[in-house]
Design a protein around this motif. Structure first.
Motif, PDB file in Angstrom:
ATOM      1  N   GLN A   5      60.742 -26.051 -22.021  1.00 58.04           N
ATOM      2  CA  GLN A   5      60.589 -27.496 -21.842  1.00 58.04           C
ATOM      3  C   GLN A   5      59.403 -27.812 -20.938  1.00 58.04           C
ATOM      4  O   GLN A   5      58.648 -28.747 -21.203  1.00 58.04           O
ATOM      5  CB  GLN A   5      61.872 -28.124 -21.281  1.00 58.04           C
ATOM      6  CG  GLN A   5      62.980 -28.223 -22.296  1.00 58.04           C
ATOM      7  CD  GLN A   5      63.779 -26.921 -22.457  1.00 58.04           C
ATOM      8  OE1 GLN A   5      63.450 -25.890 -21.880  1.00 58.04           O
ATOM      9  NE2 GLN A   5      64.820 -26.966 -23.258  1.00 58.04           N
ATOM     10  N   LEU A   6      59.232 -27.045 -19.869  1.00 63.34           N
ATOM     11  CA  LEU A   6      58.095 -27.258 -18.981  1.00 63.34           C
ATOM     12  C   LEU A   6      56.789 -26.944 -19.712  1.00 63.34           C
ATOM     13  O   LEU A   6      55.783 -27.616 -19.535  1.00 63.34           O
ATOM     14  CB  LEU A   6      58.216 -26.404 -17.715  1.00 63.34           C
ATOM     15  CG  LEU A   6      57.123 -26.599 -16.672  1.00 63.34           C
ATOM     16  CD1 LEU A   6      57.057 -28.048 -16.203  1.00 63.34           C
ATOM     17  CD2 LEU A   6      57.353 -25.675 -15.496  1.00 63.34           C
ATOM     18  N   CYS A   7      56.835 -25.948 -20.559  1.00 58.51           N
ATOM     19  CA  CYS A   7      55.684 -25.590 -21.380  1.00 58.51           C
ATOM     20  C   CYS A   7      55.281 -26.772 -22.264  1.00 58.51           C
ATOM     21  O   CYS A   7      54.103 -27.140 -22.336  1.00 58.51           O
ATOM     22  CB  CYS A   7      56.020 -24.368 -22.218  1.00 58.51           C
ATOM     23  SG  CYS A   7      54.704 -23.825 -23.306  1.00 58.51           S
ATOM     24  N   ASN A   8      56.242 -27.375 -22.927  1.00 52.88           N
ATOM     25  CA  ASN A   8      55.954 -28.515 -23.796  1.00 52.88           C
ATOM     26  C   ASN A   8      55.397 -29.696 -23.012  1.00 52.88           C
ATOM     27  O   ASN A   8      54.462 -30.363 -23.463  1.00 52.88           O
ATOM     28  CB  ASN A   8      57.209 -28.932 -24.568  1.00 52.88           C
ATOM     29  CG  ASN A   8      57.623 -27.891 -25.583  1.00 52.88           C
ATOM     30  OD1 ASN A   8      56.807 -27.109 -26.060  1.00 52.88           O
ATOM     31  ND2 ASN A   8      58.899 -27.859 -25.910  1.00 52.88           N
ATOM     32  N   VAL A   9      55.949 -29.953 -21.847  1.00 57.66           N
ATOM     33  CA  VAL A   9      55.445 -31.038 -21.006  1.00 57.66           C
ATOM     34  C   VAL A   9      54.010 -30.732 -20.572  1.00 57.66           C
ATOM     35  O   VAL A   9      53.137 -31.616 -20.609  1.00 57.66           O
ATOM     36  CB  VAL A   9      56.359 -31.253 -19.770  1.00 57.66           C
ATOM     37  CG1 VAL A   9      55.700 -32.162 -18.761  1.00 57.66           C
ATOM     38  CG2 VAL A   9      57.707 -31.806 -20.203  1.00 57.66           C
ATOM     39  N   SER A  10      53.739 -29.496 -20.187  1.00 55.34           N
ATOM     40  CA  SER A  10      52.390 -29.110 -19.764  1.00 55.34           C
ATOM     41  C   SER A  10      51.381 -29.310 -20.887  1.00 55.34           C
ATOM     42  O   SER A  10      50.274 -29.820 -20.659  1.00 55.34           O
ATOM     43  CB  SER A  10      52.366 -27.652 -19.306  1.00 55.34           C
ATOM     44  OG  SER A  10      53.187 -27.479 -18.182  1.00 55.34           O
ATOM     45  N   LYS A  11      51.745 -28.929 -22.099  1.00 51.35           N
ATOM     46  CA  LYS A  11      50.848 -29.128 -23.239  1.00 51.35           C
ATOM     47  C   LYS A  11      50.542 -30.604 -23.440  1.00 51.35           C
ATOM     48  O   LYS A  11      49.402 -30.995 -23.679  1.00 51.35           O
ATOM     49  CB  LYS A  11      51.455 -28.533 -24.506  1.00 51.35           C
ATOM     50  CG  LYS A  11      51.432 -27.035 -24.539  1.00 51.35           C
ATOM     51  CD  LYS A  11      52.094 -26.518 -25.804  1.00 51.35           C
ATOM     52  CE  LYS A  11      52.170 -24.998 -25.791  1.00 51.35           C
ATOM     53  NZ  LYS A  11      52.873 -24.477 -26.970  1.00 51.35           N
ATOM     54  N   HIS A  12      51.570 -31.423 -23.335  1.00 56.38           N
ATOM     55  CA  HIS A  12      51.390 -32.866 -23.513  1.00 56.38           C
ATOM     56  C   HIS A  12      50.475 -33.434 -22.416  1.00 56.38           C
ATOM     57  O   HIS A  12      49.558 -34.212 -22.714  1.00 56.38           O
ATOM     58  CB  HIS A  12      52.749 -33.567 -23.503  1.00 56.38           C
ATOM     59  CG  HIS A  12      52.645 -35.050 -23.654  1.00 56.38           C
ATOM     60  ND1 HIS A  12      52.353 -35.664 -24.851  1.00 56.38           N
ATOM     61  CD2 HIS A  12      52.764 -36.038 -22.741  1.00 56.38           C
ATOM     62  CE1 HIS A  12      52.309 -36.967 -24.674  1.00 56.38           C
ATOM     63  NE2 HIS A  12      52.555 -37.220 -23.407  1.00 56.38           N
ATOM     64  N   VAL A  13      50.714 -33.066 -21.182  1.00 57.77           N
ATOM     65  CA  VAL A  13      49.917 -33.576 -20.066  1.00 57.77           C
ATOM     66  C   VAL A  13      48.453 -33.154 -20.198  1.00 57.77           C
ATOM     67  O   VAL A  13      47.540 -33.969 -20.003  1.00 57.77           O
ATOM     68  CB  VAL A  13      50.505 -33.111 -18.713  1.00 57.77           C
ATOM     69  CG1 VAL A  13      49.555 -33.374 -17.569  1.00 57.77           C
ATOM     70  CG2 VAL A  13      51.845 -33.788 -18.462  1.00 57.77           C
ATOM     71  N   VAL A  14      48.211 -31.906 -20.538  1.00 57.34           N
ATOM     72  CA  VAL A  14      46.837 -31.431 -20.690  1.00 57.34           C
ATOM     73  C   VAL A  14      46.153 -32.160 -21.843  1.00 57.34           C
ATOM     74  O   VAL A  14      45.006 -32.615 -21.709  1.00 57.34           O
ATOM     75  CB  VAL A  14      46.778 -29.896 -20.884  1.00 57.34           C
ATOM     76  CG1 VAL A  14      45.382 -29.449 -21.288  1.00 57.34           C
ATOM     77  CG2 VAL A  14      47.214 -29.191 -19.605  1.00 57.34           C
ATOM     78  N   LEU A  15      46.832 -32.306 -22.961  1.00 58.75           N
ATOM     79  CA  LEU A  15      46.249 -33.001 -24.105  1.00 58.75           C
ATOM     80  C   LEU A  15      45.918 -34.452 -23.748  1.00 58.75           C
ATOM     81  O   LEU A  15      44.813 -34.937 -24.037  1.00 58.75           O
ATOM     82  CB  LEU A  15      47.193 -32.955 -25.301  1.00 58.75           C
ATOM     83  CG  LEU A  15      46.690 -33.649 -26.567  1.00 58.75           C
ATOM     84  CD1 LEU A  15      45.384 -33.033 -27.050  1.00 58.75           C
ATOM     85  CD2 LEU A  15      47.739 -33.578 -27.656  1.00 58.75           C
ATOM     86  N   GLN A  16      46.831 -35.136 -23.096  1.00 59.01           N
ATOM     87  CA  GLN A  16      46.580 -36.524 -22.706  1.00 59.01           C
ATOM     88  C   GLN A  16      45.445 -36.628 -21.688  1.00 59.01           C
ATOM     89  O   GLN A  16      44.666 -37.583 -21.707  1.00 59.01           O
ATOM     90  CB  GLN A  16      47.856 -37.180 -22.183  1.00 59.01           C
ATOM     91  CG  GLN A  16      48.925 -37.355 -23.234  1.00 59.01           C
ATOM     92  CD  GLN A  16      48.425 -38.109 -24.460  1.00 59.01           C
ATOM     93  OE1 GLN A  16      47.833 -39.180 -24.355  1.00 59.01           O
ATOM     94  NE2 GLN A  16      48.643 -37.544 -25.633  1.00 59.01           N
ATOM     95  N   SER A  17      45.332 -35.654 -20.819  1.00 57.73           N
ATOM     96  CA  SER A  17      44.236 -35.631 -19.844  1.00 57.73           C
ATOM     97  C   SER A  17      42.891 -35.480 -20.538  1.00 57.73           C
ATOM     98  O   SER A  17      41.909 -36.127 -20.164  1.00 57.73           O
ATOM     99  CB  SER A  17      44.433 -34.492 -18.843  1.00 57.73           C
ATOM    100  OG  SER A  17      45.613 -34.679 -18.111  1.00 57.73           O
ATOM    101  N   ILE A  18      42.842 -34.639 -21.551  1.00 55.87           N
ATOM    102  CA  ILE A  18      41.611 -34.447 -22.317  1.00 55.87           C
ATOM    103  C   ILE A  18      41.237 -35.734 -23.053  1.00 55.87           C
ATOM    104  O   ILE A  18      40.074 -36.154 -23.060  1.00 55.87           O
ATOM    105  CB  ILE A  18      41.753 -33.258 -23.293  1.00 55.87           C
ATOM    106  CG1 ILE A  18      41.843 -31.948 -22.506  1.00 55.87           C
ATOM    107  CG2 ILE A  18      40.587 -33.217 -24.280  1.00 55.87           C
ATOM    108  CD1 ILE A  18      42.248 -30.749 -23.343  1.00 55.87           C
TER     109      ILE A  18
END
Length: 108
Positions: A77-90
């Protein structure tokens, strides 16, 4: 570092006695420390093939341990959140660059 001199991986895991890396007043467990220093998200699955591995570094040891009982077993779950945050940051950075190209890149 705890008040009694124990060295913990992080404050969240300081109560986990089996994860204490030693004590500055007695013995430091260098083998454990070396293992952590040599840790790389390139060496564990599924991180080794993940596009954000250099951003998250393989996740949070404390979260992994608290959820899975293993420092290196990924908390999905933390992995999925991290992917989302990084993508949104980009995406956000890209929009800022489009709107403020001159300020960021031409006035250096």
């Amino acid at each position: 570092m705890l008040p009694n001199g124990d060295v913990a991986i992080c404050p969240v895991l300081s109560a986990e006695k089996d994860l204490i890396l030693g004590n500055v007043n007695t013995v430091i467990k260098w083998d454990k420390i070396d293992g952590l220093l040599n840790f790389s998200s390139d060496k564990i699955e599924p991180c080794s093939k993940c596009w954000i591995r250099k951003f998250c570094g393989g996740g949070c040891f404390a979260s992994n341990y608290k959820v899975n009982g293993n420092l290196l077993k990924l908390y999905k779950q933390l992995c999925n959140v991290s992917k989302h945050v990084v993508l949104q940051s980009i995406v956000l950075f890209s929009k800022i660059c489009e709107n403020h190209y001159k300020e960021f890149f031409l006035e250096l």
